[in-house]
Design a protein around this motif. Sequence first.
Motif, PDB file in Angstrom:
ATOM      1  N   ARG A 163       5.088   8.215  -6.461  1.00 61.82           N
ATOM      2  CA  ARG A 163       5.821   9.149  -5.590  1.00 61.82           C
ATOM      3  C   ARG A 163       7.139   8.527  -5.146  1.00 61.82           C
ATOM      4  O   ARG A 163       7.297   7.304  -5.161  1.00 61.82           O
ATOM      5  CB  ARG A 163       4.978   9.493  -4.381  1.00 61.82           C
ATOM      6  CG  ARG A 163       3.680  10.136  -4.817  1.00 61.82           C
ATOM      7  CD  ARG A 163       3.082  10.941  -3.750  1.00 61.82           C
ATOM      8  NE  ARG A 163       1.772  11.387  -4.202  1.00 61.82           N
ATOM      9  CZ  ARG A 163       0.973  12.129  -3.508  1.00 61.82           C
ATOM     10  NH1 ARG A 163       1.347  12.534  -2.321  1.00 61.82           N
ATOM     11  NH2 ARG A 163      -0.193  12.502  -3.973  1.00 61.82           N
TER      12      ARG A 163
ATOM     13  N   LYS B 250       0.830  -1.210   0.000  1.00 61.40           N
ATOM     14  CA  LYS B 250       0.000   0.000   0.000  1.00 61.40           C
ATOM     15  C   LYS B 250       0.867   1.263   0.000  1.00 61.40           C
ATOM     16  O   LYS B 250       0.802   2.099   0.901  1.00 61.40           O
ATOM     17  CB  LYS B 250      -0.971   0.004   1.179  1.00 61.40           C
ATOM     18  CG  LYS B 250      -2.024  -1.099   1.089  1.00 61.40           C
ATOM     19  CD  LYS B 250      -3.268  -0.751   1.839  1.00 61.40           C
ATOM     20  CE  LYS B 250      -4.230  -1.927   1.936  1.00 61.40           C
ATOM     21  NZ  LYS B 250      -4.667  -2.442   0.630  1.00 61.40           N
ATOM     22  N   ILE B 251       1.688   1.348  -1.046  1.00 56.95           N
ATOM     23  CA  ILE B 251       2.475   2.575  -1.206  1.00 56.95           C
ATOM     24  C   ILE B 251       2.078   3.237  -2.525  1.00 56.95           C
ATOM     25  O   ILE B 251       1.411   2.620  -3.355  1.00 56.95           O
ATOM     26  CB  ILE B 251       3.994   2.297  -1.179  1.00 56.95           C
ATOM     27  CG1 ILE B 251       4.377   1.280  -2.248  1.00 56.95           C
ATOM     28  CG2 ILE B 251       4.435   1.826   0.194  1.00 56.95           C
ATOM     29  CD1 ILE B 251       5.862   1.117  -2.393  1.00 56.95           C
ATOM     30  N   LEU B 252       2.479   4.482  -2.687  1.00 54.15           N
ATOM     31  CA  LEU B 252       2.118   5.234  -3.888  1.00 54.15           C
ATOM     32  C   LEU B 252       3.244   5.097  -4.908  1.00 54.15           C
ATOM     33  O   LEU B 252       4.322   5.669  -4.724  1.00 54.15           O
ATOM     34  CB  LEU B 252       1.887   6.708  -3.534  1.00 54.15           C
ATOM     35  CG  LEU B 252       0.768   6.937  -2.506  1.00 54.15           C
ATOM     36  CD1 LEU B 252       0.782   8.367  -2.000  1.00 54.15           C
ATOM     37  CD2 LEU B 252      -0.584   6.607  -3.111  1.00 54.15           C
ATOM     38  N   PRO B 253       3.031   4.352  -5.971  1.00 48.62           N
ATOM     39  CA  PRO B 253       4.128   4.041  -6.883  1.00 48.62           C
ATOM     40  C   PRO B 253       4.684   5.252  -7.634  1.00 48.62           C
ATOM     41  O   PRO B 253       5.850   5.251  -8.027  1.00 48.62           O
ATOM     42  CB  PRO B 253       3.507   3.033  -7.868  1.00 48.62           C
ATOM     43  CG  PRO B 253       2.042   3.220  -7.752  1.00 48.62           C
ATOM     44  CD  PRO B 253       1.769   3.715  -6.380  1.00 48.62           C
TER      45      PRO B 253
END
Lengths: 296, 277
Positions: B123, B118-121
């Motif tokens: 950024r 659940k990370i922002l790819p």
Amino acid sequence: MSGILPRLVRQGLTDLALHPRASIGAVFSLTLITFLVGLFFMTLVTLDRQLGMARVETVFQVYWRPGTDIGRIRSAWAEYLHLPGFVAVKTYTPEQAMAELGARLGRSGASAGQLFPFLPADSALPATALVSLVPQGPDPEKWAKETEAYFRSQPGVARVAGTPVRDEMGRAWKNVSRYVIWPSVAFMTVMLGLTVGNTLRLLVLARAHEIEILQLVGAFNRHIRLPFIVSGAVLGIGGGLFALLLLYILHAQIAEVLNFPPLFLRIHFPPPPMSALLVLAPAATAAISGALAVKG
Amino acid sequence: MLRHNENKMRLPWRATNLVLLRPLPYSLSRMIRVRHLSHSFGQHQALSDVSFSLGKGEFVFLSGPSGAGKTTLLRILHAALPIQRGEAIVADFNLVRLPSASVPLLRRQVGVVFQDFKILPLRTVEENISLPLELRGLSDTHMERRVRAVCIALGLEERLKVKCRDISGGEQQRVAIARALVTNPKVLLADEPTGNLDPALSLRLMELFKQFQTYGATVLFATHSRELMGHYPEAHVMHLESGRITAANWPGAGVAHALRAGALRENFAVPGPGNAR
């Protein structure tokens, strides 16, 4: 806490660059829908101004037979200046009419023979006068018929084109305009809002993963919404400005296409308040839709 | 196979960096209290009458096979799922009566690491890790200091400016862990956080979690890796099966037959450092 707001605003702007396809798609959709609404506004404004003008002003175009003595025609033109309700007269001698036609065809200074080589050499355009008058008396219809008969009775006059059609439309418009304009503007604004709202909802859906992560790390709804509000407002302003530019270009091309007898309709660009509405309405609705699309 | 102590010797971390992350003293002695918690998805009973409590600074492995209810339990504990039956108090937030507007306040006290990152790819590593700090309105200098500290501890300092889509799965997992740790959470919930990492790296990360424990954070660490648990024979273990706690080795777990670590290892074949498989 003071640093959050500028950060979120900045994030709203940088998010647009992070999702270029979605942003371009949204601006494109907003431009199209705003352009359509702008076209509708342009039609409304044109009807209102041109048909509204018919209530106070009627234009007659008087054509003389070719070969009629120009001196006699000039004395008739002078006579028009003293007609009751006179507003303005625009006159064309056959030579002036030919020069005007040549100019419109992009061949200024060309003779009739050069412009239309298939016509006999002595062919000439008729002398013409466009006379604007304010209707007199309680019955404008009767006045229009009598005035047209007056022009027709003059020696050498071949044809008279009045604007009774426009007058009738003007009267009809006068009756319905109060019920049409604002409801139509309201309807189009609602339509604009719904379309913009759906466009923004799609944009938010594309970023659902991001919203989920923000919620997981403890973002309040206002923190999640603010970047979407900023992005929505920027997209709305962009779409509105593009639509206004397209509308301006279109208007420059078609402003005079209906300005011929018996219509004499000049197409008007939406006035500044309406033009501002075309930019601000999508911006506001996009910003609101962006906020609403992010559910708590 | 790496042994716990050997691995500890090889750690490149600079523990002094973690001093920056030292949390404030907690007032609560019980950080997680769960009583008679049940949850179902339609006909499927995911959790049945689960009760346990964890004190400040406790570290507990939540073990069990896939589908045992580990993820459901963790999701309930950070208010990603509503409580259907029973009660739960996490970091002094009663989840039964928690209004939705207060959920972000709970999540600021609870760090969560997910198996799917659940990370922002789009950024960068730095932007992902600093996300929860930004939401707290920390100054740029303060944020940078904390992000750098946790990145050094996790070996991510060289990748700070790289977008997350351009780093490996293991690094992405570490970014997710760094994001959970950077806020000094009172409670740390980890759902198979080492699932995508090699054994050596898994042990390094375990050391980091254990360090957080020593600073007072309560850690609930879901895993089905017996090998990993075997490296920490002194750790508390709570075993879930079909939504029920079937065994545990400390009194805080609400099972009648609280087991000693050795018994649990025997019953559930949890390997110790000497018999890691």
